[in-house]
Scaffold this active site. Structure first.
Site, mmCIF file in Angstrom:
data_model
loop_
_atom_site.group_PDB
_atom_site.id
_atom_site.type_symbol
_atom_site.label_atom_id
_atom_site.label_comp_id
_atom_site.label_asym_id
_atom_site.label_seq_id
_atom_site.Cartn_x
_atom_site.Cartn_y
_atom_site.Cartn_z
ATOM 1 N N GLY A 385 2.127 9.071 11.290
ATOM 2 C CA GLY A 385 2.301 8.224 12.575
ATOM 3 C C GLY A 385 2.012 6.678 12.438
ATOM 4 N N PRO A 386 2.488 5.976 13.484
ATOM 5 C CG PRO A 386 2.908 5.258 15.394
ATOM 6 C CD PRO A 386 2.814 6.539 14.604
ATOM 7 N N PRO A 387 0.549 2.950 12.697
ATOM 8 C CG PRO A 387 0.433 1.019 11.582
ATOM 9 C CD PRO A 387 1.504 1.939 12.384
ATOM 10 N N GLY A 388 -2.694 2.660 14.183
ATOM 11 C CA GLY A 388 -3.520 2.657 15.356
ATOM 12 C C GLY A 388 -3.708 3.886 16.222
ATOM 13 C CB VAL A 389 -1.719 6.854 16.455
ATOM 14 C CG1 VAL A 389 -0.542 6.042 17.094
ATOM 15 C CG2 VAL A 389 -1.649 7.291 15.125
ATOM 16 N N GLY A 390 -5.008 6.744 15.562
ATOM 17 C CA GLY A 390 -6.424 7.514 15.200
ATOM 18 C C GLY A 390 -6.195 8.522 14.207
ATOM 19 C CE LYS A 391 -1.765 7.054 10.156
ATOM 20 N NZ LYS A 391 -1.669 6.048 11.023
ATOM 21 C CB THR A 392 -8.386 6.822 9.458
ATOM 22 O OG1 THR A 392 -7.349 6.259 8.610
ATOM 23 C CG2 THR A 392 -9.759 6.707 8.639
ATOM 24 C CB SER A 708 19.478 6.335 16.552
ATOM 25 O OG SER A 708 19.117 7.203 15.543
ATOM 26 C CE LYS A 751 15.428 7.036 17.853
ATOM 27 N NZ LYS A 751 16.820 7.649 17.573
#
Length: 813
Positions: A385-392, A708, A751
């Site tokens: 996912g994109p940065p800052g979504v809480g993966k770590t 797209s 999107k």
């Protein structure tokens, strides 16, 4: 030396043919006046001082000096050796020479094959240079000879005795000094001669030697020399002491090593071995307590026996000891107890993260399977996912929910295979790889290990680290993972690996095949608001030294920050802005301007400035030819405006906006499709022949590519050719074919969330992407209207504002 003797010497050669022990003869008559009796031929030297009584070689290379030496040899005259003030001066004058020099006799002239010749001179006495005389091809000066004072003074004799003592003491401390030199100095009876000889032998600078040469008072000259000798003597004593101490240390070590070897030999002969060493006994006890596998324990004991038979001074001793400590400190049989309470784990996941129901469900499924089958293989989850979504932070929550230890290993920028597998012990400073180091930090063999940013692994000349990860992450192989440093297998099958990545496309195929990809799309505005209210406000308030009683942010203020100051998929920038708000409040409280600060939406512009983002829909879609597309980026979804314009011309299509090859082909296909449907769309065919169509995608500095935007380009071109505007609150995505079909695309969730953030009301999607609606949050589905497209005709009917139902009849469905 007479003239016939000089001519005989100039014609002779050495046996090697390289140098002549002669004085070259020019064969010409003197073209200069006779040299006065009180004058002297001067040879200036650059970096040496000649003292009376000394015999030294002098190298001469300048033309004047060569002529001077030859003239002195012919006329059997003495020369004057004078030091230059500046060695770089090529043609010195009287101001460039020191005023005191030494008269000398030339004992030997050596003509070398190179341009430089050599003369062997013996110093005779001091002189003072009065003036240089003109009319000579070399330097000639009128001089005043300096006579030494009588030496029958008691003070001078006493100083001479002290000078001899110090000179002989120094000679005894110097290595490889011939005995003849000491005997020669002992036999000198003249104080002046002894002082001059010692000064010439000392390693003083030319300026220091010149200073002593110019000291005419004999007592002062000897005192100055004694001062230099005392300084050199102290230096030699310190150097000798250091040498003796170093030698003693080396002798002690050699003696200790020799005794140890003799002791080992005696013990071997008697059948006895020294197992009482405290360090070896301690290591042996730790090996027994480490609960290693049998083959590893046997290997460790073998290495310990090598250590016992190795002297501590050996360079390999410390390396082998560190290796044994690594084996001992690894958690071979230490495991943390897994939490098997599913309800408790669900509660912990809900406390740490808002939303993410699919991810939480997957984690709870793993826990349920592990509870029923504890020996099962751990899954290989990869959060994308994109940065800052809480993966770590999600990895930390998994460890907390499962009750395991958590360790994080950053993979970003790793380009050396040895950072995964470790270095072999033969290298200096070798260590295990990051995987084994993380296991040691965790202290358990079933920790949760987060491999962060696996999509940013490098690849250099040191090997491919992604290939080294294949064995680490493969459940069928990692039970016998072999680190290069350990050289023994370690079981990684109990470790729960969790990976994170921004873009799965950059993960190498074999590695990606071993991972279970779980997509983490961006958050909706409502989700961001809840995350801020539940987690971010509390964390930033504590970090800025505030308490809940003296500072707070209203929910409306959070909405304004999200809508007007952030357009990101995650919440990292949102947390940064909340921190800015709290810092502003902290300054007010610290300055005693307020006791309690409540930040409302009206206060946000004063703290964060004017809003960064505003709605561009109204101004962009007020005319025909403007379509709003939806795009996917590595940091989440975004809206994309397609602008089409028509001007008089000759059937030409211009594309601008840094479009990639695929996007350019989509524009070509869209124009062809509009031309093919010109009759149905009631477009005059001559309009294409007499028009130049320009398609532009704003934000021209940003490269764009992908299929797209096909539907958006078709609708923009149809709109400009039909002169009918497109609905301003509609956004669309989808690939088109030349038959007019709308094909499915990826990134639907990102999107749709981007459309929601931008204020879009209706989203037009390919009909075959209807299955992706389940991934979209219910909140977003409730706020948006979806139109599903089978063909481009459906896009015309749904998108054009002034659409007439009789323009394109409905197809039977």
């Amino acid at each position: 030396m007479t003239t016939p003797e000089l001519e005989r010497l100039s014609s002779s050669e050495n046996h090697d043919g390289n140098t002549n022990d002669t004085s070259p003869s020019t064969g010409e008559k003197n073209a200069y006046p006779p040299i006065p009796d009180d004058a002297l031929i001067i040879i200036p030297v650059r970096n040496m001082v000649l003292f009376p009584g000394m015999v030294i070689p002098v190298t001469i290379a300048r033309e004047k000096s060569l002529l001077a030496a030859q003239a002195a040899m012919k006329t059997d005259r003495q020369i004057g050796i004078v030091l230059q003030r500046n060695p770089e001066t090529a043609n010195p004058e009287q101001k460039d020479l020191y005023p005191v020099g030494t008269t000398a006799s030339i004992l030997r002239y050596i003509a070398a094959s190179s341009e430089a010749h050599h003369i062997v001179c013996q110093g005779e006495g001091r002189f003072r240079l009065v003036e240089l005389l003109d009319g000579y091809p070399f330097l000639v000066a009128r001089i005043e000879k300096i006579q030494d004072e009588p030496e029958d003074n008691v003070e001078i004799q006493g100083r001479m005795v002290q000078l001899k003592q110090r000179a002989l003491e120094i000679l005894q401390m110097l290595p490889q000094v011939p005995q003849e030199l000491s005997d020669s100095l002992s036999n000198v009876t003249s104080a002046a001669l002894l002082a001059d000889l010692m000064t010439g032998l000392m390693d003083l600078t030319p300026d220091e030697k010149q200073e002593i040469l110019e000291t005419l008072d004999l007592k002062s000259r000897i005192d100055r020399l004694l001062s230099h000798l005392a300084y050199r003597l102290e230096i030699l004593k310190v150097s000798k002491d250091i040498d003796e101490q170093t030698k003693n240390r080396l002798d002690d070590r050699h003696r200790e090593a020799l005794l140890r070897e003799q002791l080992k030999t005696i013990q071997n002969q008697l059948g006895e071995f020294d197992n009482t060493s405290s360090e070896a006994a301690e290591l042996s006890e730790k090996i027994e307590k480490a609960n290693m596998p049998e083959d590893v324990r046997t290997h460790a004991q073998k290495e310990l026996n090598r250590l016992k038979n190795m002297p501590e001074s050996s360079g390999e001793y410390s390396m082998l000891r560190n290796y044994l400590e690594w084996l001992i400190e690894l958690p071979w049989a230490i495991s943390s107890s897994d939490r098997t309470d599913i309800n408790e784990a669900r509660k912990i996941l809900d406390e740490d993260h808002y939303g993410l129901d699919k991810i939480k469900k997957r984690i709870l499924e793993f826990l349920a399977v592990h509870k029923l089958n504890p020996e099962g293989k751990s899954p290989l989850l990869c959060f994308v996912g994109p940065p800052g979504v809480g993966k770590t932070s999600l990895g930390q929550s998994i460890a907390r929910a499962t009750g395991r230890k958590f360790v994080r290993v950053s993979m970003g920028g790793v380009h050396d295979e040895a950072e995964i597998r470790g270095h072999r012990r033969t290298y200096i400073g070798a260590l295990p790889g990051n995987i084994i180091q993380a296991i040691r930090r965790a202290g358990t063999n079933n920790c949760v290990m987060l491999l962060d940013e696996v999509d940013k692994l490098g690849n250099g000349v040191q090997g491919d680290p992604s290939a080294a990860l294949l064995e680490v992450l493969d459940p069928a192989q990692n039970s016998t993972f072999r680190d290069n440093y350990l050289a023994v297998p370690f079981d990684l099958s109990k470790v729960m690996f969790v990976c994170t990545a921004n873009m799965p496309d950059t993960i190498p195929g074999p590695l990606r095949d071993r991972l279970e990809m779980i997509q983490l799309p961006g958050y909706t505005e409502q989700e961001k608001t809840q995350i801020a209210l539940r987690y971010l406000i509390k964390r930033q308030r504590e970090e800025n030294g505030l308490k809940s009683g003296n500072c707070d942010i209203t929910e409306s203020a959070i909405h304004d920050i999200i809508g007007n100051y952030t357009r990101e998929a995650g919440v990292r920038n949102l947390e940064r802005l909340i921190g800015s708000v709290f810092r502003n409040a902290a300054m007010k409280i610290a300055e005693d301007r307020a006791e309690k600060v409540i930040v409302d939406s009206a206060d946000i512009p004063d703290i964060l400035g004017t809003p960064i983002y505003e709605s561009e829909i109204a101004m962009r879609t007020s005319m025909p030819g403007i379509a709003t597309g939806l795009a996917w980026t590595p940091v989440g979804g975004d809206i994309l405006f397609i602008e089409a314009s028509r001007v008089p011309g000759r059937n030409k299509l211009t594309l601008t906006g840094q479009l990639g090859e695929v996007m350019r082909e989509s524009a070509q296909a869209a124009l062809t499709l509009v031309k093919a449907r010109a009759v149905d769309l009631r477009i005059n065919q001559e309009l294409f022949e007499n028009s130049e169509i320009h398609v532009h995608v704003p934000a021209g500095a940003i490269p764009k590519d992908g299929p797209s935007a096909g539907v958006a380009m078709f609708l923009a071109l149809a709109s400009i050719m039909m002169n009918k505007p497109i609905a301003s609150d509609h956004a669309m995505t989808g690939e088109i074919s030349l038959r007019g079909l709308v094909l499915p695309v990826g990134g639907i969730k990102e999107k749709v969330l981007a459309a929601l953030r931008a204020g879009i009301k209706t989203v037009m999607l390919p009909a075959r992407n209807k299955r992706d609606l389940d991934d979209i949050p219910e909140e977003a589905r409730n706020q948006l209207q979806f139109v599903f497209l089978e063909t481009v005709d459906d896009a015309i009917r749904a998108g054009l504002i002034e659409y007439n139902s009789d323009m394109i009849p409905e197809t039977g469905k």
